[in-house]
Design an enzyme around this catalytic site. Sequence first.
Site, short mmCIF file in Angstrom:
data_model
loop_
_atom_site.label_atom_id
_atom_site.label_comp_id
_atom_site.label_asym_id
_atom_site.label_seq_id
_atom_site.Cartn_x
_atom_site.Cartn_y
_atom_site.Cartn_z
N CYS A 35 0.81 -1.22 0.00
CA CYS A 35 0.00 0.00 0.00
C CYS A 35 0.85 1.27 0.00
CB CYS A 35 -0.89 0.02 1.23
SG CYS A 35 0.08 0.02 2.74
N CYS A 108 -0.58 -5.42 6.99
CA CYS A 108 -0.38 -4.19 7.78
C CYS A 108 0.33 -4.50 9.10
CB CYS A 108 -1.71 -3.52 8.09
SG CYS A 108 -2.80 -3.41 6.68
FE1 FES Z 1 -1.15 0.22 4.43
FE2 FES Z 1 -2.48 -1.13 6.19
S1 FES Z 1 -3.16 -0.57 4.20
S2 FES Z 1 -0.45 -0.48 6.30
#
Ligand code: FES
Length: 130
Positions: A35, A108
Site C-alpha cells: 500500500c 499491515c
Molecule cells: Fe497500508 Fe495497512 S493498508 S499499512
Amino acid sequence: MPIYNDIIMEHFKNPRNLGSISDADGIGEAGNPVCGDLMKMYIKVDRKGNKEYISDIKFETLGCGAAIAVSSMTTEMAKGKTLDEVMKITRDDVADTLDGLPPEKMHCSNLASDALHKAIEDYHSKANKD
Ligand code: FES
C-alpha cells in the site's frame, strides 16, 4: 470494508506511545510495498545489570487504521522488555495479541515488528561505533 474487533478499534482510537523521541538511541523505518504506507519506531535503551532493555518507545505512522492499532500494541509489547526478548517478537505474535486481523489486513501487521527490529539494529550499529 474490513471488520475490526474491539481490541483493534480501541488501539486505533487511543493509540499508545504515539509520537517521536528526539534523542532516540535507535530509529527503525519500514514501508509496506502493498500500500506504500510507512512506519517509524523510536527507542530509548537502558541497562539493568548486564541486560539492555527498552525504557521508552514511540511510533509515527503514515498508514491505515490496522497499522496504527498494530503499532500501538507493538510498543506496549516491547516497553520494558530486553532487546533479546523484543527481537523475538514476530509479526504473528503482534497479530495474535490483537486477536487476529482481517485476512486482507494481515500485511499491515508486518510494519510494526519490522520497524521495531530495525530500530534495535540501528541501536546496535550506533553502539558498535562508540
Ligand atoms: Fe497500508 Fe495497512 S493498508 S499499512
